[in-house]
Design an enzyme around this catalytic site. Structure first.
Site, PDB file in Angstrom:
ATOM      1  CG  ASN A 192      -6.366  -0.853   1.486  1.00 42.46           C
ATOM      2  OD1 ASN A 192      -5.733  -0.420   0.526  1.00 42.46           O
ATOM      3  ND2 ASN A 192      -5.782  -1.281   2.583  1.00 42.46           N
TER       4      ASN A 192
ATOM      5  CG  HIS B 142      -3.151   3.565   2.439  1.00 45.94           C
ATOM      6  ND1 HIS B 142      -3.654   3.188   1.211  1.00 45.94           N
ATOM      7  CD2 HIS B 142      -3.123   2.444   3.208  1.00 45.94           C
ATOM      8  CE1 HIS B 142      -3.927   1.897   1.241  1.00 45.94           C
ATOM      9  NE2 HIS B 142      -3.619   1.420   2.439  1.00 45.94           N
TER      10      HIS B 142
ATOM     11  CB  CYS C   7      -0.958  -0.007   1.191  1.00 41.57           C
ATOM     12  SG  CYS C   7      -2.085  -1.404   1.160  1.00 41.57           S
TER      13      CYS C   7
END
Ligand code: COA
Length: 312
Positions: free
Chosen positions: A269, A239, A108
């Site tokens: 996500n 994020h 990520c």
């Protein structure tokens, strides 16, 4: 800097997930802030999504594709073992000037890692115009019977064009990793080791706590490195993993949520796609304006984490 994003057409709601695993819309929204996620079509790949995001960024920049002289694509879900997804993308975009094209893998945090590398190439004079993409088809590495992971992730891609004359551009980037945490978040199968299942395994609660602490620290590190305070930040572009992680980070920084770009509700996500998608959505909505100061921050498997301070 110009931005582009892409989300697959198919939307999966929390209600649909509740018909597949033992969960509820209420649980997912309360614990994560996610309302829905986009899922790639069966034959839709990371390169397909990256291509759409890249084309949108190229259109926004209004440039000739062959003026791009550096391509870096962050993904944990490449189309092939090789060639890299960046090389597949280079060909699809019709870029035949021989520029460097490669993938990087920092889960990520991948987009921030890629941005940092491109920034160093540009600042050293080795590249003039970079295409940087974050793209992941998480749906292909999810165990759709595991309610602790399948409700959290989605698919998507985001891209930026970064060029030498972007003034003043990127002030600083900060990258970190600590492999001691590999067990907390991993896909325990690969090429040279195929013993585990090729699905995301996550000890969510432990990841959560470390993410909040780490992200607060890196935001402070970035501000200190530039002699700035939180009041100098126009937008935090975090994020998009979990609204509670984002809110906890903002709270530690005493930053109003009005200054935080939030897209997690719309797509969950999306790993490396997350930050460039959030950036693109706020740019296109007219929220982020030229000249504003943005703080990007990411956290992911590895663990990896990183940040970038940008004058947009
Ligand atoms: N629906 C309903 N219940 C669920 C569930 C779901 N989808 N997933 C887990 N649960 C249950 C658990 O089984 C547990 O039940 P128990 O108390 O009977 O044992 C309970 O909910 C609490 O589980 P826990 O894991 O402590 O929940 P949580 O509040 O930590 O939320 C996450 C789980 C995954 C949403 C959260 O930990 C998280 O977001 N972690 C960070 C993940 C992340 O950001 N990863 C990517 C980093 S890049």
């Amino acid at each position: 800097m110009a931005t582009g994003g892409y989300l697959p057409e198919r939307i999966m709601t929390n209600a649909e997930l509740a018909s597949m695993v033992d969960t509820t819309d209420e649980w997912i929204q309360t614990r994560t802030g996610i309302k829905k996620r986009h899922i790639a079509a069966e034959n839709e790949t990371t390169a397909d999504m990256a291509e759409q995001a890249a084309r949108n960024a190229i259109a926004a920049a209004d440039i000739d594709v062959n003026s791009i002289d550096f391509i870096i694509l962050a993904t944990s879900t490449p189309d092939l073992i090789y060639p890299s997804t960046a090389c597949l993308l280079q060909n699809r975009l019709g870029i035949h000037n021989g520029c460097a094209a490669f993938d990087i893998q920092a889960v990520c945090s991948g987009f921030v890692y890629a941005l940092s590398i491109a920034d160093k190439y540009i600042k050293s004079g080795s590249a003039k115009r970079a295409l940087i993409i974050g793209a992941d088809t998480n749906s292909k590495i999810l165990d759709w019977t595991d309610r602790s992971t399948c409700v959290v992730f989605g698919d998507g891609a985001g891209a930026v064009i970064l060029q030498a004359n972007d003034e003043p551009g990127i002030y600083s980037t900060h990258l970190h990793a600590d492999g001691a945490y590999a067990d907390l978040l991993q896909v325990p199968s690969g090429v040279s080791n195929r013993k585990g299942e090729p699905f995301i395994k996550m000890r969510g609660n432990e990841v959560f706590k470390i993410a909040v602490k780490t992200l607060s620290d890196i935001v402070k590190e970035t501000l200190d490195a530039n002699g700035l305070t939180k009041n100098d930040i126009d937008w935090l572009v975090p994020h998009q993993a979990n609204i509670r992680i984002i809110a906890a980070t903002a709270k530690k920084l005493e930053l109003s949520m009005d200054k935080v770009v939030l897209t997690v509700a719309e797509h969950g996500n999306t790993s490396a796609g997350s930050i460039p998608l959030a950036l693109d959505s706020a740019v296109r909505a007219g929220d982020i304006k030229r000249g504003q100061t943005l703080l990007l921050e990411a956290f992911g498997g590895g663990f990896t984490w990183g940040s970038a301070l940008i004058k947009y």
